[in-house]
Scaffold this motif. Sequence first.
Motif, PDB file in Angstrom:
ATOM      1  N   GLU A 135      15.439  15.996 -11.100  1.00 54.60           N
ATOM      2  CA  GLU A 135      16.560  15.600 -10.248  1.00 54.60           C
ATOM      3  C   GLU A 135      16.169  15.520  -8.763  1.00 54.60           C
ATOM      4  O   GLU A 135      16.881  14.930  -7.953  1.00 54.60           O
ATOM      5  CB  GLU A 135      17.749  16.554 -10.432  1.00 54.60           C
ATOM      6  N   ARG A 136      15.014  16.112  -8.417  1.00 52.79           N
ATOM      7  CA  ARG A 136      14.559  16.075  -7.021  1.00 52.79           C
ATOM      8  C   ARG A 136      13.580  14.929  -6.771  1.00 52.79           C
ATOM      9  O   ARG A 136      13.243  14.634  -5.615  1.00 52.79           O
ATOM     10  CB  ARG A 136      13.856  17.391  -6.650  1.00 52.79           C
ATOM     11  N   ALA A 137      13.091  14.328  -7.830  1.00 53.93           N
ATOM     12  CA  ALA A 137      11.999  13.362  -7.680  1.00 53.93           C
ATOM     13  C   ALA A 137      12.399  12.167  -6.813  1.00 53.93           C
ATOM     14  O   ALA A 137      11.598  11.684  -6.010  1.00 53.93           O
ATOM     15  CB  ALA A 137      11.533  12.884  -9.051  1.00 53.93           C
ATOM     16  N   GLY A 138      13.651  11.708  -6.975  1.00 54.00           N
ATOM     17  CA  GLY A 138      14.106  10.569  -6.182  1.00 54.00           C
ATOM     18  C   GLY A 138      14.100  10.883  -4.696  1.00 54.00           C
ATOM     19  O   GLY A 138      13.629  10.101  -3.872  1.00 54.00           O
ATOM     20  N   TYR A 139      14.638  12.060  -4.345  1.00 50.87           N
ATOM     21  CA  TYR A 139      14.641  12.482  -2.942  1.00 50.87           C
ATOM     22  C   TYR A 139      13.222  12.618  -2.418  1.00 50.87           C
ATOM     23  O   TYR A 139      12.911  12.238  -1.299  1.00 50.87           O
ATOM     24  CB  TYR A 139      15.367  13.829  -2.792  1.00 50.87           C
ATOM     25  N   TRP A 140      12.368  13.223  -3.244  1.00 50.55           N
ATOM     26  CA  TRP A 140      10.965  13.436  -2.852  1.00 50.55           C
ATOM     27  C   TRP A 140      10.293  12.100  -2.558  1.00 50.55           C
ATOM     28  O   TRP A 140       9.570  11.952  -1.563  1.00 50.55           O
ATOM     29  CB  TRP A 140      10.260  14.182  -3.984  1.00 50.55           C
ATOM     30  N   LEU A 141      10.572  11.127  -3.410  1.00 45.92           N
ATOM     31  CA  LEU A 141       9.973   9.799  -3.232  1.00 45.92           C
ATOM     32  C   LEU A 141      10.422   9.178  -1.904  1.00 45.92           C
ATOM     33  O   LEU A 141       9.613   8.593  -1.171  1.00 45.92           O
ATOM     34  CB  LEU A 141      10.392   8.910  -4.403  1.00 45.92           C
ATOM     35  N   GLN A 142      11.711   9.324  -1.597  1.00 48.40           N
ATOM     36  CA  GLN A 142      12.225   8.761  -0.333  1.00 48.40           C
ATOM     37  C   GLN A 142      11.534   9.409   0.867  1.00 48.40           C
ATOM     38  O   GLN A 142      11.209   8.743   1.851  1.00 48.40           O
ATOM     39  CB  GLN A 142      13.746   8.993  -0.225  1.00 48.40           C
ATOM     40  N   ASP A 164       0.825  -1.213   0.000  1.00 47.01           N
ATOM     41  CA  ASP A 164       0.000   0.000   0.000  1.00 47.01           C
ATOM     42  C   ASP A 164       0.858   1.261   0.000  1.00 47.01           C
ATOM     43  O   ASP A 164       0.591   2.220  -0.729  1.00 47.01           O
ATOM     44  CB  ASP A 164      -0.927   0.008   1.222  1.00 47.01           C
ATOM     45  N   VAL A 165       1.905   1.238   0.842  1.00 43.22           N
ATOM     46  CA  VAL A 165       2.770   2.410   0.947  1.00 43.22           C
ATOM     47  C   VAL A 165       3.490   2.659  -0.372  1.00 43.22           C
ATOM     48  O   VAL A 165       3.579   3.800  -0.851  1.00 43.22           O
ATOM     49  CB  VAL A 165       3.788   2.193   2.110  1.00 43.22           C
ATOM     50  N   THR A 166       3.984   1.605  -0.983  1.00 40.39           N
ATOM     51  CA  THR A 166       4.695   1.743  -2.259  1.00 40.39           C
ATOM     52  C   THR A 166       3.757   2.282  -3.337  1.00 40.39           C
ATOM     53  O   THR A 166       4.091   3.214  -4.082  1.00 40.39           O
ATOM     54  CB  THR A 166       5.269   0.382  -2.708  1.00 40.39           C
ATOM     55  N   GLN A 167       2.567   1.691  -3.379  1.00 35.49           N
ATOM     56  CA  GLN A 167       1.594   2.120  -4.377  1.00 35.49           C
ATOM     57  C   GLN A 167       1.211   3.585  -4.178  1.00 35.49           C
ATOM     58  O   GLN A 167       1.155   4.365  -5.129  1.00 35.49           O
ATOM     59  CB  GLN A 167       0.344   1.232  -4.266  1.00 35.49           C
ATOM     60  N   GLU A 168       0.970   3.949  -2.941  1.00 31.43           N
ATOM     61  CA  GLU A 168       0.569   5.319  -2.634  1.00 31.43           C
ATOM     62  C   GLU A 168       1.684   6.303  -2.998  1.00 31.43           C
ATOM     63  O   GLU A 168       1.435   7.377  -3.543  1.00 31.43           O
ATOM     64  CB  GLU A 168       0.223   5.434  -1.144  1.00 31.43           C
ATOM     65  N   ALA A 169       2.930   5.914  -2.711  1.00 28.00           N
ATOM     66  CA  ALA A 169       4.055   6.808  -2.999  1.00 28.00           C
ATOM     67  C   ALA A 169       4.177   7.056  -4.504  1.00 28.00           C
ATOM     68  O   ALA A 169       4.354   8.203  -4.944  1.00 28.00           O
ATOM     69  CB  ALA A 169       5.347   6.210  -2.451  1.00 28.00           C
TER      70      ALA A 169
END
Lengths: 180, 175
Positions: free
Chosen positions: A52-59, A33-38
């Motif tokens: 370039e910020r998307a990876g950080y944002w995802l974390q 659920d968490v992965t899907q929601e992210a």
Amino acid sequence: MDAKTYTQLLHAHRDRVFSRALYVLRDREDAEDVTQEAFLRLWNHGDDLPAERAGYWLQRVITNLCIDVTRRRKVVRTHFGRPDTDIAPRLAAHEEGADSCLDLDERQHQVLNAMSALTPETRSVMMMHYFQGMKLREIAEALDKTVSALKVQIHRARQTLRPVLEAQGLEPALSRRQTG
Amino acid sequence: MNHQCPDIRLLLTEFAADELPAAEAATVAGHLAVCESCRDELTREMALREALSTLPVQSAPRVTLPLHTATRSPATAPSRPWKPLLTGLAAAVLALAVLVPDTPHHLPDRVIITPYTPAQVAQARHDARVSLALAVDIINRTQRHTVVDVFGRQLPQAVSGSLSGTAASPEGGQG
């Protein structure tokens, strides 16, 4: 964010992000659920993010979602952990048996069990560094914290885990000392 | 342990990860050469690193794969395709739990057409009853004005009627 960039991010981060959520939450359905929601949030809000910020944002999103799930569980346990129900023991048994099919060795089991004493944010920080291989500087940027704060956080976590780590790591050092 | 140890120990994570600048790494290495206590701390750091860095990467579920083909609306990309079915079943079971006496021969055969076995339905009914009882208990323990504020017009008329005109009690709904 176009579909190509999204797909690249999805393939680059999906398994590691899911694994991190799984090891932090120790519940496959919650981790799914968490992965899907992210990734859903990444898709919906991707236009506002520089690539370039998307990876950080995802974390950061994953970390916050894991904290939210842990808080919700705490509420459930508070309300449902009454002596006249069998829900609390069932939840505990479920969590203990959650990683039985994850192909972990004994020492990994012990460390993950001991990590349940840490806050979900600290668990996430440790998984980001040790499991995902992120540098402290990168984690600090993702979570909007200072590197110094992360050093202290990890040092304290290591102190909490010390009994387990001593059993695992100090035996060779002790034996060297005794034979030396 | 000497006065340098606390500062050195904060650097051990980066030292073990080879992330420290050369000058700081040399300082740490020099300290480790003479401090057994910090060497033990480094051993613990290495044990932690070894255990967590070798955790197997688990494959994410396939449900995340076709997401990029969805339109940008959460409603069009359910996290679990089967969730609406479960929600429907849960609602039906909850309704039965409230309306139907807890005896199997009173359960109408054609109320729910479902692939679930009678045992699964019975378990779901049991769980729903337990959850409902707990929810009612939580409401009973909550201050009445809070219940009214939270649920507002969604409360059944009989319940809201019993709450209206009653002074809030600090002990909750029993008062």
